[in-house]
Each structure stands twice: as C-alpha cells, then as structure tokens.
Design an enzyme around this catalytic site. Structure first.
Site, PDB file in Angstrom:
ATOM      1  N   GLY A 101     -23.285  33.793  19.341  1.00  0.00           N
ATOM      2  CA  GLY A 101     -22.537  32.742  20.057  1.00  0.00           C
ATOM      3  C   GLY A 101     -22.747  31.468  19.254  1.00  0.00           C
ATOM      4  O   GLY A 101     -23.824  31.284  18.687  1.00  0.00           O
ATOM      5  N   ASP A 102     -21.740  30.600  19.186  1.00  0.00           N
ATOM      6  CA  ASP A 102     -21.759  29.527  18.175  1.00  0.00           C
ATOM      7  C   ASP A 102     -23.067  28.719  18.109  1.00  0.00           C
ATOM      8  O   ASP A 102     -23.702  28.639  17.061  1.00  0.00           O
ATOM      9  CB  ASP A 102     -20.546  28.599  18.340  1.00  0.00           C
ATOM     10  CG  ASP A 102     -20.595  27.743  19.615  1.00  0.00           C
ATOM     11  OD1 ASP A 102     -21.161  28.196  20.634  1.00  0.00           O
ATOM     12  OD2 ASP A 102     -20.075  26.613  19.584  1.00  0.00           O
ATOM     13  N   THR A 103     -23.514  28.142  19.231  1.00  0.00           N
ATOM     14  CA  THR A 103     -24.723  27.305  19.176  1.00  0.00           C
ATOM     15  C   THR A 103     -25.974  28.156  18.937  1.00  0.00           C
ATOM     16  O   THR A 103     -26.916  27.708  18.282  1.00  0.00           O
ATOM     17  CB  THR A 103     -24.897  26.509  20.492  1.00  0.00           C
ATOM     18  OG1 THR A 103     -24.726  27.416  21.586  1.00  0.00           O
ATOM     19  CG2 THR A 103     -23.891  25.370  20.585  1.00  0.00           C
ATOM     20  N   ASN A 117     -25.964  30.893  17.096  1.00  0.00           N
ATOM     21  CA  ASN A 117     -25.948  31.211  15.654  1.00  0.00           C
ATOM     22  C   ASN A 117     -26.601  30.080  14.866  1.00  0.00           C
ATOM     23  O   ASN A 117     -27.388  30.308  13.945  1.00  0.00           O
ATOM     24  CB  ASN A 117     -24.514  31.400  15.144  1.00  0.00           C
ATOM     25  CG  ASN A 117     -23.774  32.504  15.878  1.00  0.00           C
ATOM     26  OD1 ASN A 117     -24.389  33.349  16.522  1.00  0.00           O
ATOM     27  ND2 ASN A 117     -22.447  32.493  15.799  1.00  0.00           N
ATOM     28  N   ARG A 141     -16.416  37.079  29.504  1.00  0.00           N
ATOM     29  CA  ARG A 141     -17.413  36.016  29.701  1.00  0.00           C
ATOM     30  C   ARG A 141     -17.154  35.200  30.956  1.00  0.00           C
ATOM     31  O   ARG A 141     -17.863  34.228  31.214  1.00  0.00           O
ATOM     32  CB  ARG A 141     -17.491  35.113  28.464  1.00  0.00           C
ATOM     33  CG  ARG A 141     -16.257  34.283  28.233  1.00  0.00           C
ATOM     34  CD  ARG A 141     -16.095  33.799  26.822  1.00  0.00           C
ATOM     35  NE  ARG A 141     -17.205  33.044  26.268  1.00  0.00           N
ATOM     36  CZ  ARG A 141     -17.130  32.379  25.114  1.00  0.00           C
ATOM     37  NH1 ARG A 141     -16.000  32.374  24.421  1.00  0.00           N
ATOM     38  NH2 ARG A 141     -18.152  31.720  24.660  1.00  0.00           N
ATOM     39  N   GLY A 188     -13.345  24.291   5.110  1.00  0.00           N
ATOM     40  CA  GLY A 188     -13.302  25.583   4.418  1.00  0.00           C
ATOM     41  C   GLY A 188     -13.817  25.460   2.990  1.00  0.00           C
ATOM     42  O   GLY A 188     -14.903  24.918   2.763  1.00  0.00           O
ATOM     43  N   ALA A 189     -13.004  25.920   2.028  1.00  0.00           N
ATOM     44  CA  ALA A 189     -13.417  25.880   0.621  1.00  0.00           C
ATOM     45  C   ALA A 189     -13.245  24.485   0.003  1.00  0.00           C
ATOM     46  O   ALA A 189     -13.635  24.242  -1.142  1.00  0.00           O
ATOM     47  CB  ALA A 189     -12.604  26.903  -0.172  1.00  0.00           C
ATOM     48  N   ALA A 244     -19.272  30.560   9.655  1.00  0.00           N
ATOM     49  CA  ALA A 244     -19.348  29.649   8.495  1.00  0.00           C
ATOM     50  C   ALA A 244     -19.773  28.258   8.973  1.00  0.00           C
ATOM     51  O   ALA A 244     -20.735  27.668   8.474  1.00  0.00           O
ATOM     52  CB  ALA A 244     -17.998  29.589   7.784  1.00  0.00           C
ATOM     53  N   ASP A 268     -21.038  27.424  11.902  1.00  0.00           N
ATOM     54  CA  ASP A 268     -22.314  27.439  12.643  1.00  0.00           C
ATOM     55  C   ASP A 268     -23.499  27.367  11.678  1.00  0.00           C
ATOM     56  O   ASP A 268     -24.468  26.637  11.913  1.00  0.00           O
ATOM     57  CB  ASP A 268     -22.458  28.725  13.476  1.00  0.00           C
ATOM     58  CG  ASP A 268     -21.287  28.943  14.430  1.00  0.00           C
ATOM     59  OD1 ASP A 268     -20.622  27.956  14.783  1.00  0.00           O
ATOM     60  OD2 ASP A 268     -21.051  30.109  14.809  1.00  0.00           O
TER      61      ASP A 268
HETATM   62  P1  ADP Z   1     -15.471  26.527  10.612  1.00  0.00           P
HETATM   63  O1  ADP Z   1     -16.121  27.886  10.581  1.00  0.00           O
HETATM   64  O2  ADP Z   1     -16.115  25.602  11.589  1.00  0.00           O
HETATM   65  O3  ADP Z   1     -13.964  26.572  10.705  1.00  0.00           O
HETATM   66  P2  ADP Z   1     -15.114  25.917   7.807  1.00  0.00           P
HETATM   67  O4  ADP Z   1     -14.148  27.054   7.666  1.00  0.00           O
HETATM   68  O5  ADP Z   1     -14.597  24.569   7.498  1.00  0.00           O
HETATM   69  O6  ADP Z   1     -15.822  25.866   9.221  1.00  0.00           O
HETATM   70  O7  ADP Z   1     -16.332  26.274   6.857  1.00  0.00           O
HETATM   71  C1  ADP Z   1     -17.599  25.683   6.970  1.00  0.00           C
HETATM   72  C2  ADP Z   1     -18.265  25.682   5.619  1.00  0.00           C
HETATM   73  O8  ADP Z   1     -18.374  27.042   5.134  1.00  0.00           O
HETATM   74  C3  ADP Z   1     -17.491  24.942   4.542  1.00  0.00           C
HETATM   75  O9  ADP Z   1     -17.780  23.559   4.542  1.00  0.00           O
HETATM   76  C4  ADP Z   1     -18.022  25.622   3.286  1.00  0.00           C
HETATM   77  O10 ADP Z   1     -19.280  25.087   2.937  1.00  0.00           O
HETATM   78  C5  ADP Z   1     -18.202  27.072   3.730  1.00  0.00           C
HETATM   79  N1  ADP Z   1     -16.998  27.853   3.427  1.00  0.00           N
HETATM   80  C6  ADP Z   1     -16.075  28.312   4.312  1.00  0.00           C
HETATM   81  N2  ADP Z   1     -15.084  28.984   3.677  1.00  0.00           N
HETATM   82  C7  ADP Z   1     -15.398  28.943   2.356  1.00  0.00           C
HETATM   83  C8  ADP Z   1     -14.782  29.450   1.164  1.00  0.00           C
HETATM   84  N3  ADP Z   1     -13.614  30.132   1.196  1.00  0.00           N
HETATM   85  N4  ADP Z   1     -15.375  29.206  -0.029  1.00  0.00           N
HETATM   86  C9  ADP Z   1     -16.541  28.519  -0.095  1.00  0.00           C
HETATM   87  N5  ADP Z   1     -17.177  28.024   0.992  1.00  0.00           N
HETATM   88  C10 ADP Z   1     -16.623  28.228   2.189  1.00  0.00           C
END
Ligand code: ADP
Length: 307
Positions: free
Chosen positions: A28-30, A32, A101, A225-226, A254, A256
């Site tokens: 679960g997010d928090t 994790n 849930r 993300g990336a 990612a 979390d």
């Molecule tokens: P969430 O899971 O909250 O949507 P993100 O997708 O923005 O968060 O990802 C959180 C972190 O995970 C990013 O800041 C990065 O450090 C890492 N990450 C996620 N996707 C990638 C990727 N494709 N390549 C490299 N790092 C990634």
C-alpha cells in the site's frame, strides 16, 4: 529523527506463474514508503499508523510490518473488522489490479483523534498521502488535517504525496479540493507531474511546483517519470537529472520508493539535491524489479546513503 507514516496497508495476492496460484504479500502506498525507509535507514525510529481488524490476516499483516522493521505499536485494532485486499491479474505481461477495500478497518484510522494526535506527538516527521485521505470519510479527513495542523504548529514536519487516485473520490473536484487542503498543512510536498497535469491542468512541472509553493509547502519535489526532477527548498529552486535505465520492468511503487529516499535524506540531514539523487537511484532499482516491494542489497543501500 522519528518518522511516522499514516495510511492503509492491504493484503496483496500476486500471480506466481503457476495456474490459479497466488502469493500473498502486504503493500500500500504509504506502507511501501515505510518499507523502503526501514531498509535505507534501519537506525531511524519508524512507526506506521493505521487501523486493522482483529482477525488472522490482520495479525499476519502486523507481523509482516514488524518483520520489515516498522513499529506497529500505534496501530488501532478495530473489533469485528479486517484489512483491504487486492488481486493482481496478468494479461500479456500487463498488470491490472482489483480491490476489495470498502470494508477495510483503515478507513477508520482517524476515528480516534486523540490516538492520532498522540502518534504524531511521538514523531518528528509525519508522512501521509492523498490515498490516506481518500479512504477516510469527510469527518476523518477533517480530523487528520486538524491533527496534522496542530502537530506542525508544535514543530513537527509534515510530508505529503498527493498520489491522485480519482476512482477513490466521489468526484475530481472533491479530490483536488482535499488535496490542496492537505498541501496547506504540509511542509514538504512530493507530487508526480503526470497526474498533477491531468487533474490540475498544470502546463509544466514548474507550474506544479509553484502551485504547491503557493499552498504553503516549504520544500517541493516534482517527480516526472524518466524526466528531470524539479525541486524548491528554502526559496531556492533547481533540478536533478534522472539516470536513464536500459529497461523498465514494472513501475509499481516508483513514487513510493522515491519518497523513501527523500524522507531518508531528511532524517539524515542530507542536502535536498543529494537526497533526490538517492531517491532516483532507489526508484530506478525498484522499476527494474517486479512488484511493490523490491529488496535492496547492501551495495545499493551503501551507495544510497552516500549519493
Ligand atoms: P509515480 O510512481 O508517483 O507516478 P514517477 O513515475 O514520476 O512517480 O516516478 C518516480 C521516480 O521513479 C522518478 O522520479 C524516477 O526517479 C523513477 N523512474 C520512474 N520511471 C522511470 C524511468 N522510466 N526511468 C528512470 N527512472 C524512472
């Protein structure tokens, strides 16, 4: 520094690969984030605040939390109740999630306002998310924010990940209003740009950063993300490059795990850009493994603590 994470941990049933066979875990997010924190900084006192039932699965969950290094003394036990559950289905390698849930005891975690206030007073850094808020009823949300506001006044630091999940709210406007109310009681905001852009119409990560700064957060880290991570702290702004990865296996947790890197940095007084580099390294490892809780080995732990 003592850390308290607040939210819902659920039982997870994940396919093992053998027909109709599932492996049970807890995530679960928090939770994790707490799990990764316990691995990164085992010396930091770390508690989880939630509510569970009084049945066998609830005690198993508490046992799993304790085994991972998370203190469960503050967890509320709700009689005749149980925990939430989700099942992962694999379809051509794509994971989809089905949740049960609605009856989870965690929805009542803010019912005892005094217990919540006590748990916060025993901590220095308090972490919760938009999912923590979403599962509560309006009275529970008001109680959580009220207690967090008082804790902040008493010198505690509040960290918040908006973790926007529209299906957990009655309407998008209910979600965005509650998220910004939570931002207004937070010192540290950890939003993810893609979700924020969709639900708040932010045109770029800088707009997300500015919106949380206007809400009153002193430290803001915008994940993307990336793509490059943007941050602001003490009035100074900057960015941190995300190391590219050869392959991404599963992006579950990612954000979390990234948050665990930031909180570990706060607990060890690490400068924010170094904490973000640490968070990217950890999240980069997590997206290259399967599932929410990807074990980290000693060498990653060591490199994380010396970014
Ligand atoms: P969430 O899971 O909250 O949507 P993100 O997708 O923005 O968060 O990802 C959180 C972190 O995970 C990013 O800041 C990065 O450090 C890492 N990450 C996620 N996707 C990638 C990727 N494709 N390549 C490299 N790092 C990634």
């Amino acid at each position: 520094m003592r850390i308290l994470a607040i939210g819902e941990c659920m039982a997870e049933m994940a396919p093992t690969g053998a027909p109709s066979t599932y492996q049970m875990g807890f995530a679960g997010d928090t939770f994790n984030t707490a799990w990764y924190l316990a691995q990164l900084t085992p010396e930091t006192p770390l508690s989880y605040f939630t509510a569970v039932g009084d049945d066998a699965i609830s005690s198993r969950m508490l046992g799993a939390m304790r085994e991972s290094g998370v203190n469960t003394q503050q967890v509320r036990i709700v009689p005749n109740s149980s925990v939430g559950l989700y099942l992962i289905t694999l379809n051509n390698g794509e994971r989809s999630f089905t949740y049960w849930r609605g009856q989870s005891a965690a929805r009542l975690l803010a019912q005892d306002k005094q217990a919540l206030a006590y748990a916060m007073m025993q901590s220095d850094l308090i972490y919760f998310s938009g999912i923590t808020l979403a599962i509560l009823n309006p009275e529970g949300r008001a109680a959580l924010l009220d207690v967090a506001r008082s804790a902040r006044r008493a010198g505690k630091r509040i960290a918040f990940d908006p973790n926007l999940r529209p299906h957990l709210w009655d309407s998008p406007s209910e979600m965005t209003e509650n998220i910004m109310q939570a931002a207004a009681v937070s010192d540290i905001a950890l939003p993810s740009f893609e979700d924020e852009a969709r639900w708040f119409s932010d045109k770029d990560p800088a707009a997300t950063l500015q919106r949380y700064a206007r809400a009153g957060a002193e430290t803001i880290v915008v994940k993307n993300g990336a793509e490059t991570v943007l941050y602001r702290t003490g009035g100074a702004e900057g960015s941190v490059h995300v190391p590219p990865l050869a392959s991404v296996v599963d992006t579950t947790a990612a954000g979390d795990s990234f948050n665990a890197g930031i909180l570990a940095g706060l607990a060890t007084d690490t400068p924010l850009p170094d904490s973000i580099a640490l968070a990217c390294k950890l999240a980069g490892h997590v997206v290259q493994g399967k599932g929410a809780l990807v074990p980290i080995n000693q060498s990653l732990r060591d490199s994380c603590l010396q970014p």
